[in-house]
Design an enzyme around this catalytic site. Structure first.
Site, short mmCIF file in Angstrom:
data_model
loop_
_atom_site.label_atom_id
_atom_site.label_comp_id
_atom_site.label_asym_id
_atom_site.label_seq_id
_atom_site.Cartn_x
_atom_site.Cartn_y
_atom_site.Cartn_z
N HIS A 1 5.72 -11.40 -1.23
CA HIS A 1 5.37 -9.97 -1.18
C HIS A 1 6.49 -9.16 -0.52
O HIS A 1 6.83 -8.07 -0.96
CB HIS A 1 4.06 -9.82 -0.40
CG HIS A 1 3.40 -8.49 -0.53
ND1 HIS A 1 3.30 -7.79 -1.72
CD2 HIS A 1 2.76 -7.72 0.40
CE1 HIS A 1 2.64 -6.67 -1.52
NE2 HIS A 1 2.32 -6.60 -0.24
N LEU B 1 0.83 -1.21 0.00
CA LEU B 1 0.00 0.00 0.00
C LEU B 1 0.86 1.26 0.00
O LEU B 1 0.45 2.30 -0.52
CB LEU B 1 -0.93 0.02 1.23
CG LEU B 1 -2.14 -0.92 1.21
CD1 LEU B 1 -2.98 -0.70 2.47
CD2 LEU B 1 -3.00 -0.71 -0.03
#
Length: 477
Positions: free
Chosen positions: A273, A164
């Site tokens: 990730h 994000l």
């Protein structure tokens, strides 16, 4: 900054930061749940400055607070790095941010600002997604304050964000004219991929936008990839195809043993990730170049069709990505490369083309091929060049991409080995009573050093290699 705020209908207004709407394009097929961001007071991001003069304690900065800025060690003549975490993270738990800060300060004389927006990122994902817009606006506010107060140049500012945080960086770039660089570290996919450019990170957000994709398998598949596969920078790097990073296949016990309880749990849940920021951290002071090859797809890269580099040349993933910028700033360039399974991740690339001879009596065989390269300054491990058994036909050439943790120098020999597969349905492949001895016949092996562009060709003159046996090919054609 004014602290009063008001929400009216489909928008929330927060003083000098302006108003934020949850209407289109922030509401769409790809973002069916569109929330309004929480207030700056609720999110309460902290901006901590570190420099070589103050590398451990740090100093909190606030937009509009001239005294705190002037009394800090901020130097407007230095490049400035902003580091932003992502979902379910904060400045205390995100030890990678401090590691990145330390590597930056070892590499150069920077202002490094760590952005902790943990009060906004620990909300439910939909709310954290909305909160990124306010955090980005507050980073932009601080950058513009630095510019107006000290004369610092936005062109010298670099915002790096993970997950994000990548989109936070994009929102900051929208509000800073001539922001120098944004690095997206596996930008978050859910609620961002395929959305309008105003919603996600895109090349218009800074003078140069580089992106590392490490977990690009779809979130809506069984692999639950957390990162975008969609290109969203001037240059987009896809290490190991942008998904399924080596070393991430480990089980929970091994992750916990290697990284401790907290980091081990994170690595098990989101190893692919998280690999994006590990790769960037490694690149800051690496002598190995993290060279990437411009290519249209992962399949084209694995087929060897993108080596050596052509056109605008190779790229350099991570810290030094800005060494190669596309001539057309509206274009997107994809780069592919392979990395290792642990730090130091960087690998040198070799394109190896094996041509099989076709003597009388030779036939198609099925098996696994293993290669080992030996050069003037090093040797690779024996590497399986195909994950599964494949058919190998006489007279054909097969191309493989091999990597080495060290530069091998001039390749002087290649060790070839293969394992035969006796398939149940192919009676002709059976080795009944050990009477059949399957062989592959080698004609020549050509090696291209991806980094130096040097090539060499070794001739095998039709030598036969029996299954489970090795053959060293070292004669230069």
């Amino acid at each position: 900054m004014a602290v009063s705020y008001v929400c009216t209908g489909g928008s929330a207004c927060y003083g000098d930061l302006g108003c934020f709407s949850n209407d289109a394009p922030f509401f769409s097929l790809y973002r069916p749940l569109s929330l309004l961001p929480q207030s700056p007071q609720t999110i309460n991001p902290k901006f901590t400055l570190y420099t070589r003069e103050d590398a451990t304690r740090g100093r909190l900065l606030h937009a509009g607070d001239v005294t705190s800025l002037n009394s800090s060690t901020f130097n407007p003549n230095r490049p400035t790095k902003f580091v932003v975490h992502g979902f379910i993270d904060n400045g205390v738990l995100a030890t990678w941010m401090k590691e990145m800060k330390d590597e930056f300060l070892r590499q150069g004389d920077y202002n490094v600002v760590l952005v902790d927006w943990g009060h906004g990122s620990l909300a439910l994902y939909g709310q954290a997604t909305a909160n990124t817009r306010v955090v980005g606006a507050m980073i932009a506010q601080l950058i513009n304050f630095m510019k107006d107060t000290t004369g610092a140049r936005p062109e010298d500012m670099h915002v790096l964000g993970h997950s994000l945080g990548s989109h936070v960086a994009g929102y900051a770039g929208e509000r800073v004219r001539y922001l120098g660089r944004i690095t997206g570290l596996d930008p978050a996919e859910p609620y961002f991929q395929n959305t309008d450019k105003a919603v996600r990170l895109d090349p218009t957000d800074a003078l140069f936008v580089d992106v590392i994709h490490s977990d690009g398998a779809s979130f809506y598949s069984t692999k639950l990839g957390l990162g975008m596969s969609q290109a969203c920078g001037h240059v987009d790097y896809y290490p190991n195809g942008g998904h399924d990073q080596p070393g991430c296949e480990k089980g929970p016990v091994q992750h916990l043993a290697e990284n401790g309880l907290y980091e081990g749990t994170r690595e098990f849940v989101a190893c692919n990730h998280m690999r994006s920021y590990h790769l960037f951290i490694d690149s800051i002071n690496s002598h190995c170049p993290f060279e990437g090859y411009r290519c249209s797809s992962e399949d084209e890269f694995n087929a060897g069709n993108c080596m050596p580099c052509s056109g605008e040349g190779c790229g350099y993933m991570g810290m030094h990505a800005d060494r190669v910028k596309p001539a057309n700033r509206r274009s997107t360039n994809k780069y592919f490369l392979k990395t290792g399974d642990h730090s130091h991740y960087c690998r040198y690339h070799y394109k190896v083309a094996v041509t099989f001879a076709h003597p009388t009596g030779s036939k198609q065989e099925r098996g696994k091929v293993y290669l080992q390269l030996t050069g003037t300054s090093g040797q690779t491990q024996q590497i399986s060049v195909n994950d599964d058994y494949v058919y190998i036909s006489p007279g054909q050439t097969y191309t493989y991409i091999l990597t080495s943790a060290t530069q091998l120098g001039e390749v002087q020999s290649v060790t070839f080995k293969w394992d035969h597969d006796s398939t149940l349905l192919n009676v002709g492949s059976w080795n009944v009573l050990g009477l059949r001895h399957p062989k592959l016949y080698l004609d020549r092996i050509q090696i291209l050093n991806g980094e130096s562009r040097a090539t060499s060709t070794l001739c095998a003159h039709g030598v036969g290699v029996e299954t489970d046996h090795s053959q060293v090919i070292g004669t230069v054609c």
